[in-house]
Design an enzyme around this catalytic site. Sequence first.
Site, PDB file in Angstrom:
ATOM      1  N   ASP A 119       0.831  -1.199   0.000  1.00 28.69           N
ATOM      2  CA  ASP A 119       0.000   0.000   0.000  1.00 28.69           C
ATOM      3  C   ASP A 119       0.872   1.258   0.000  1.00 28.69           C
ATOM      4  OD1 ASP A 119      -1.876   1.963   0.442  1.00 28.69           O
ATOM      5  OD2 ASP A 119      -2.488   1.255   2.419  1.00 28.69           O
ATOM      6  N   ARG A 162      -5.356  12.603 -11.810  1.00 30.07           N
ATOM      7  CA  ARG A 162      -4.973  12.517 -10.392  1.00 30.07           C
ATOM      8  C   ARG A 162      -4.773  11.080  -9.945  1.00 30.07           C
ATOM      9  NH1 ARG A 162      -6.381  17.198  -7.543  1.00 30.07           N
ATOM     10  NH2 ARG A 162      -6.732  16.012  -5.636  1.00 30.07           N
ATOM     11  N   LYS A 163      -4.851  10.136 -10.894  1.00 31.71           N
ATOM     12  CA  LYS A 163      -4.774   8.717 -10.544  1.00 31.71           C
ATOM     13  C   LYS A 163      -3.495   8.088 -11.082  1.00 31.71           C
ATOM     14  CE  LYS A 163      -7.054   5.356 -12.752  1.00 31.71           C
ATOM     15  NZ  LYS A 163      -8.122   4.513 -13.296  1.00 31.71           N
TER      16      LYS A 163
END
Lengths: 165, 165
Positions: free
Chosen positions: A66, A124-125
């Site tokens: 993550d 934004r990804k």
Amino acid sequence: MSGKAVQDFYPPDLSHCYGCGRLNEHGYQIKTYWDGDETVARFTPQPYHISIPGYVYGGLLASLIDCHGTGTAAAASYRAEGREPGSEPPFRFVTAALRVDYLKPTPLGMTLEIRGRVLEIKGRKVVVSAELSAGGVVCVRGEVVAVQVPGMMIPAQNTKPDPHY
Amino acid sequence: MSGKAVQDFYPPDLSHCYGCGRLNEHGYQIKTYWDGDETVARFTPQPYHISIPGYVYGGLLASLIDCHGTGTAAAASYRAEGREPGSEPPFRFVTAALRVDYLKPTPLGMTLEIRGRVLEIKGRKVVVSAELSAGGVVCVRGEVVAVQVPGMMIPAQNTKPDPHY
């Protein structure tokens, strides 16, 4: 990146993350570096980061993927703009989706290596794939969909009008 | 389940997990209970389980879904056989795959509820879906593919010939 990890350049108000915040003394303080076109992070679990005896806890492995994923997203965004980390405005990502496949048990007692690759940068990804290995053996594969921190999640003293928030 | 969580019935040698082992004093000690056809676990993050200020670290949320998923798999396997947890042989699952979607930021400072549903039981594999909510608002959805602990992962003193390992 001149010996520093991308997380070392996160704004102080966004550096408390349990996974990768340099200001969180309880946390893992994961550090993401470039290595050619890949990113790399290394982490040595504590003996209590156990699942079944002898093996690392899967929740920790998910956490490593993550935060290395969001770190890779930030590093890649600077690179895509031809900017150095630390230049303004800062990039800081959070996770929208996380996928982890545990291919085989990850042994406790050694340093783990997590390698990231950027699959896609779109607005934004950023989508990042990751492989986690122990002693050269890939034990876990993952994918992180990271998005830039929305403005509503940024502490008030940190908000300023710029194109990234 | 007579007031006890399914994790309270895990064999001692398989009760050290950082996420849900009752014998891991450093860990989260997640507890999974039946509530009708669903399972439920509750967990209150510490202030240092932070991501962006005000919100819970996503790696912890993944961990909660992970261990509640394997706990649900064990609980469902006992129920499918018409047995009580604590009867022999014990069920103990690990995670083969984990998928987490962060729908919205999860606020720090309150008790989180994780609800599990069994999607499939097939041989040694159980698939569980989970929803994590804060103050009644679903913030995270996840899915866990859990598999029974392979025999090679069980400490030697615990191995015995039974149909589950």
